[in-house]
Design an enzyme around this catalytic site. Structure first.
Site, PDB file in Angstrom:
ATOM      1  NE  ARG A 146      -3.537   2.454   2.466  1.00 55.64           N
ATOM      2  CZ  ARG A 146      -3.643   3.253   3.533  1.00 55.64           C
ATOM      3  NH1 ARG A 146      -3.070   2.908   4.674  1.00 55.64           N
ATOM      4  NH2 ARG A 146      -4.319   4.380   3.465  1.00 55.64           N
TER       5      ARG A 146
ATOM      6  CG  HIS B  33      -1.689   8.810   3.275  1.00 52.50           C
ATOM      7  ND1 HIS B  33      -1.774   7.448   3.508  1.00 52.50           N
ATOM      8  CD2 HIS B  33      -1.318   9.356   4.462  1.00 52.50           C
ATOM      9  CE1 HIS B  33      -1.458   7.198   4.771  1.00 52.50           C
ATOM     10  NE2 HIS B  33      -1.192   8.335   5.370  1.00 52.50           N
TER      11      HIS B  33
ATOM     12  CD  GLU C 153      -5.056   7.175   9.632  1.00 50.54           C
ATOM     13  OE1 GLU C 153      -4.589   8.255  10.025  1.00 50.54           O
ATOM     14  OE2 GLU C 153      -4.604   6.071   9.988  1.00 50.54           O
TER      15      GLU C 153
ATOM     16  CG  ASN D 225      -5.621   3.002   8.459  1.00 53.15           C
ATOM     17  OD1 ASN D 225      -5.694   1.983   7.785  1.00 53.15           O
ATOM     18  ND2 ASN D 225      -5.281   4.181   7.952  1.00 53.15           N
TER      19      ASN D 225
ATOM     20  CE1 TYR E 238      -2.352   3.790  12.630  1.00 55.01           C
ATOM     21  CE2 TYR E 238      -0.287   2.846  13.397  1.00 55.01           C
ATOM     22  CZ  TYR E 238      -1.072   3.378  12.387  1.00 55.01           C
ATOM     23  OH  TYR E 238      -0.559   3.482  11.121  1.00 55.01           O
TER      24      TYR E 238
ATOM     25  CD  GLU F  78      -2.110   3.877   8.101  1.00 53.50           C
ATOM     26  OE1 GLU F  78      -1.873   4.323   9.247  1.00 53.50           O
ATOM     27  OE2 GLU F  78      -2.405   4.605   7.141  1.00 53.50           O
TER      28      GLU F  78
END
Ligand SMILES: N=NNCCOCCOc1ccc(-c2cn(C[C@@H]3NC[C@@H](O)[C@H]3O)nn2)cc1
Length: 450
Positions: free
Chosen positions: A77, A121, A166, A296, A298, A355
């Site tokens: 990606r 992005h 995002e 994504n 985290y 991600e």
């Protein structure tokens, strides 16, 4: 010991983004982006770092691809720098920019690595920010022009497209909290930006369908956090719904349900006097059917109600979780919960983890080894949680770790390292970390032991 086994057709990959790795910011006909402007604004980025050189992947992409080949990934990606192909955001095309991406993508394909291309992005051409950026609906049209150019130019080579990365970061983090470019702090403006990003996403999907590509697929990649209620008290449950909903419902209900989440719209109106600038037809456009969802993830937290807890009257409650070097909780349970929640809320659309990764800042030791045990543990814990979500029926098609390389981590500059490959920013030498070898093993075997 338990065996964590993944399906034979699981896609394994890594993720990066143009402004964070390419460099060559003033080369090859590239125009300036809002991140060039923001990073050159004193005080905005740690140590005054910027993406002028970054990892120099513009020149070193062949070395990067040989690392990907060694790793054994099947999907890579990356993102296209909009101002590298359309220096002014619209109008004149920079052929040198297109040629660069052709060379890069050809090299990926030569190595049997499937390109997963993100169109946006965050490196918005500065020329568009100069006319109001995403707050101006003309930027939506500019994005569709850019997307159409890319679809027509690369349709034979790229079969997997992501429209927006995002949208929460590109709207609220960037125009309300203000930590990212363009660094504004206005909730109504950020809400306008969020809406226009979603409309731009929907229009690009419509354009993709019009052009018609047999075996292509298109989606988008929201980032999500998980806030677990501290107690069964209704106020804690509702505070966590609001905190989660800022990332999940706010950016998924419009796409999958063609409407914003009513409770949050009311919350914005009643507590902040903020409304969503919906025009006729917008919600139908935004909810144009997509082929997959990129997620994504985290971190997350146990959270609860706090009437003085900011926009959503919520606060994180420290549970003593270990944290990565950027200070984020290591919270693999949150990964399981958020994926289950998305499946239960939106049906079982194919999901790629576009991600997931961790920040550990180890330097190479004298023998050249980078012992990033924390990152290996983070990967183990989160892949275990992912496997649990898959056992619970979540339709996971692939996992792409963030990131292949240490790179420009936005407002943190080069101080925070997310790569499985260490980058010496003085020499630009790449050094495989322990996590590179561990991840290679997972890709080779498709299982690991915990
Ligand atoms: N949640 N509320 N926060 C309230 C106040 O937060 C202030 C800071 O907030 C955030 C939230 C999220 C992030 C973030 C960074 N990445 C990593 C990148 N992903 C895309 C890729 O380019 C990676 O570099 N993902 N997310 C940063 C800062």
């Amino acid at each position: 010991m338990a065996i964590i086994q993944f399906p034979k057709d699981m896609k394994w990959g890594t993720a990066t983004a143009s402004y964070q790795i390419e460099g060559a910011a003033n080369e090859g006909g590239r125009g300036p982006s809002i991140w060039d402007t923001f990073s050159k604004t004193p005080g905005k980025v740690m140590n005054g770092d910027n993406g002028d050189i970054a990892c120099d992947s513009y020149h070193r992409y062949e070395e990067d691809i040989s690392l990907m080949k060694e790793l054994g990934i099947t999907t890579y990606r990356f993102s296209v720098a909009w101002p590298r192909v359309l220096p002014n955001g619209t109008g004149e095309v920079n052929q040198e920019g297109l040629d660069f991406y052709h060379r890069f993508i050809d090299k990926l394909l030569e190595n049997n690595i499937e390109p997963m291309c993100t169109l946006y992005h965050w490196d918005l051409p500065q020329a568009l920010q100069d006319i109001g950026g995403w707050n101006n609906r003309e930027t939506i049209d500019a994005f569709v022009e850019y997307a159409e150019l890319m679809f027509n130019e690369f349709n034979e080579k790229i079969k997997c497209w992501i429209t927006i990365n995002e949208p929460w970061c590109a709207s609220f983090l960037s125009n309300y909290i203000g930590n990212h470019a363009p660094g504004l702090q206005d909730l109504q403006l950020a809400t306008n930006v969020a809406h226009h990003l979603l409309v731009a996403h929907g229009k690009a999907v419509k354009k993709y369908r019009e052009i018609g590509v047999e075996d292509g697929q298109i989606g988008y990649a929201p980032n999500v956090e998980w806030n677990e209620p501290y107690s069964d008290k209704q106020e804690d449950i509702e505070a966590c719904y609001r905190a989660n909903g800022w990332f999940i419902e706010w950016f998924m209900d419009p796409v999958f349900k063609s409407a914003y989440p009513e409770k949050l719209v009311k919350w914005f109106e009643e507590t902040e006097g903020v409304t969503v600038p919906i025009l006729e037809g917008d919600m139908e456009t935004i909810s144009e059917k997509i082929d997959f969802l990129g997620i994504n993830y985290y971190t997350g937290s146990v959270s609860r109600f706090n009437k003085d807890g900011g926009l959503f009257q919520h606060e994180r409650v420290d549970q003593g979780y270990q944290k990565t070097d950027i200070g984020w909780n290591i919270y693999p349970e949150g990964f399981y919960h958020v994926l289950k929640y998305i499946k239960d809320s939106y049906g079982n659309i194919p999901i790629y983890i576009t991600e997931n990764g961790s920040c550990y800042n180890e330097e190479p030791e004298s023998n050249g080894r980078v012992k990033d045990a924390g990152r290996v543990n983070y990967l183990k814990q989160h892949l275990t949680a992912l496997n649990r979500a898959m056992s619970a029926g979540v339709n996971i098609k692939g996992y792409l770790t963030w990131s292949l390389l240490d790179n420009f981590e936005w407002a943190e500059g080069y101080t925070m390292r997310f790569g499985i490959v260490y980058v010496n920013y003085r020499t630009l030498e790449r050094v495989r970390k322990d996590s590179f070898y561990w991840y290679k093993q997972i890709i080779d075997n498709n299982f690991f032991e915990v």
